[in-house]
Write an enzyme that holds these catalytic residues in place. Sequence first.
Site, short mmCIF file in Angstrom:
data_model
loop_
_atom_site.label_atom_id
_atom_site.label_comp_id
_atom_site.label_asym_id
_atom_site.label_seq_id
_atom_site.Cartn_x
_atom_site.Cartn_y
_atom_site.Cartn_z
N ASP A 1 14.82 -0.63 0.54
CA ASP A 1 15.58 -0.79 1.79
C ASP A 1 16.66 -1.85 1.55
OD1 ASP A 1 16.07 -0.65 4.59
OD2 ASP A 1 14.56 -2.15 5.02
N ASP B 1 3.90 3.16 6.58
CA ASP B 1 3.22 2.88 7.85
C ASP B 1 4.17 2.40 8.94
OD1 ASP B 1 3.78 0.28 6.64
OD2 ASP B 1 2.45 -0.56 8.15
N ARG C 1 -0.02 6.15 7.66
CA ARG C 1 0.17 6.30 6.21
C ARG C 1 -0.34 7.65 5.71
NH1 ARG C 1 1.51 1.24 4.02
NH2 ARG C 1 0.59 -0.57 4.99
N LYS D 1 0.81 -1.19 0.00
CA LYS D 1 0.00 0.00 0.00
C LYS D 1 0.86 1.26 0.00
CE LYS D 1 -2.99 -2.54 3.15
NZ LYS D 1 -3.39 -2.65 4.58
N GLY D 2 2.12 1.09 0.39
CA GLY D 2 2.97 2.23 0.71
C GLY D 2 3.21 3.24 -0.40
N GLU E 1 7.81 2.32 -6.10
CA GLU E 1 7.99 1.91 -4.71
C GLU E 1 7.96 3.12 -3.79
OE1 GLU E 1 8.20 -0.47 -2.67
OE2 GLU E 1 8.95 -2.29 -3.62
N ASP E 2 7.56 2.90 -2.55
CA ASP E 2 7.68 3.96 -1.54
C ASP E 2 9.14 4.07 -1.08
OD1 ASP E 2 7.59 1.42 -0.39
OD2 ASP E 2 6.16 1.96 1.19
N PHE F 1 13.87 4.54 10.52
CA PHE F 1 12.54 4.06 10.14
C PHE F 1 11.62 5.25 9.94
CE2 PHE F 1 8.39 2.10 10.39
CZ PHE F 1 8.60 0.97 9.61
N LYS G 1 17.26 3.68 0.85
CA LYS G 1 18.19 3.55 1.99
C LYS G 1 19.36 2.69 1.53
CE LYS G 1 14.90 2.98 5.77
NZ LYS G 1 14.45 2.00 6.78
P1 5GP Z 1 13.03 -4.07 1.00
O1 5GP Z 1 12.51 -5.33 0.41
O2 5GP Z 1 13.72 -3.16 0.02
O3 5GP Z 1 13.87 -4.33 2.23
O4 5GP Z 1 11.80 -3.32 1.62
C1 5GP Z 1 10.86 -2.67 0.91
C2 5GP Z 1 9.64 -2.46 1.77
O5 5GP Z 1 9.95 -2.42 3.18
C3 5GP Z 1 9.05 -1.11 1.48
O6 5GP Z 1 8.17 -1.16 0.38
C4 5GP Z 1 8.38 -0.77 2.78
O7 5GP Z 1 7.08 -1.30 2.82
C5 5GP Z 1 9.21 -1.44 3.85
N1 5GP Z 1 10.14 -0.48 4.50
C6 5GP Z 1 11.49 -0.44 4.39
N2 5GP Z 1 12.00 0.57 5.12
C7 5GP Z 1 10.94 1.20 5.69
C8 5GP Z 1 10.81 2.34 6.54
O8 5GP Z 1 11.76 3.04 6.93
N3 5GP Z 1 9.55 2.68 6.90
C9 5GP Z 1 8.44 1.97 6.51
N4 5GP Z 1 7.26 2.40 6.95
N5 5GP Z 1 8.53 0.90 5.71
C10 5GP Z 1 9.77 0.53 5.29
#
Ligand code: 5GP
Length: 181
Positions: free
Chosen positions: A106, A162, A168, A45-46, A102-103, A155, A134
């Site tokens: 990470d 969220d 959100r 949803k992000g 993507e939001d 974070f 990040k």
């Molecule tokens: P990845 O697979 O790249 O580790 O993570 C992607 C997803 O992790 C993002 O779409 C998001 O939903 C969540 N995520 C990663 N870092 C954060 C953060 O700092 N805050 C929030 N709310 N979600 C995060």
Amino acid sequence: MKYPNDIMSKVLYTEDQIILKAKELAERINADYDGKPLTIVCTLKGATFFFADLMKYININCNIEFIKASSYVGNTTMTIGNVQISNVMNFVIENRDILIVEDIVDTGLTCDKLFEYFRKHNCASVNVCTLLDKPSRRQVGIIPKYCGYEIEDEFVIGYGLDYNESYRNIPCVGIINKKYI
Ligand code: 5GP
């Protein structure tokens, strides 16, 4: 009940800044994908808030689709390596240029999994446009082609992001106050 006033220890980006950034990224996307069979895929949803801003400035022919990619479980702030994807079966991938919105990127595991899926189904190309990145947390070699802002290992919440499904709808991005985790 309203959110606590101090839910963010620091505001990083305001709504106005994000909208300007979305416009800037959309202009690059318009130039790069003009005349191509583009499908823009919003991750639920992000990414929805950023996606809506971005799409207002995309002026080339494209399809839009929504998928859900979940890696976070419950009220944790850690990414779990086990990424689940849903709704990818319901649209055409073959020979399409796929741009995932993507939001935040990470560890990169979600994007990595999505790239693998779209490539396996013979997309013409796959790239990512993310509001936030990040890079210090990366576990795989994903480099977003379009990135709004690089941030430190904090974070963040708001603007679609969220914590345990809350916050959100805060109209800016900020670092969550640790006392609420
Ligand atoms: P990845 O697979 O790249 O580790 O993570 C992607 C997803 O992790 C993002 O779409 C998001 O939903 C969540 N995520 C990663 N870092 C954060 C953060 O700092 N805050 C929030 N709310 N979600 C995060």
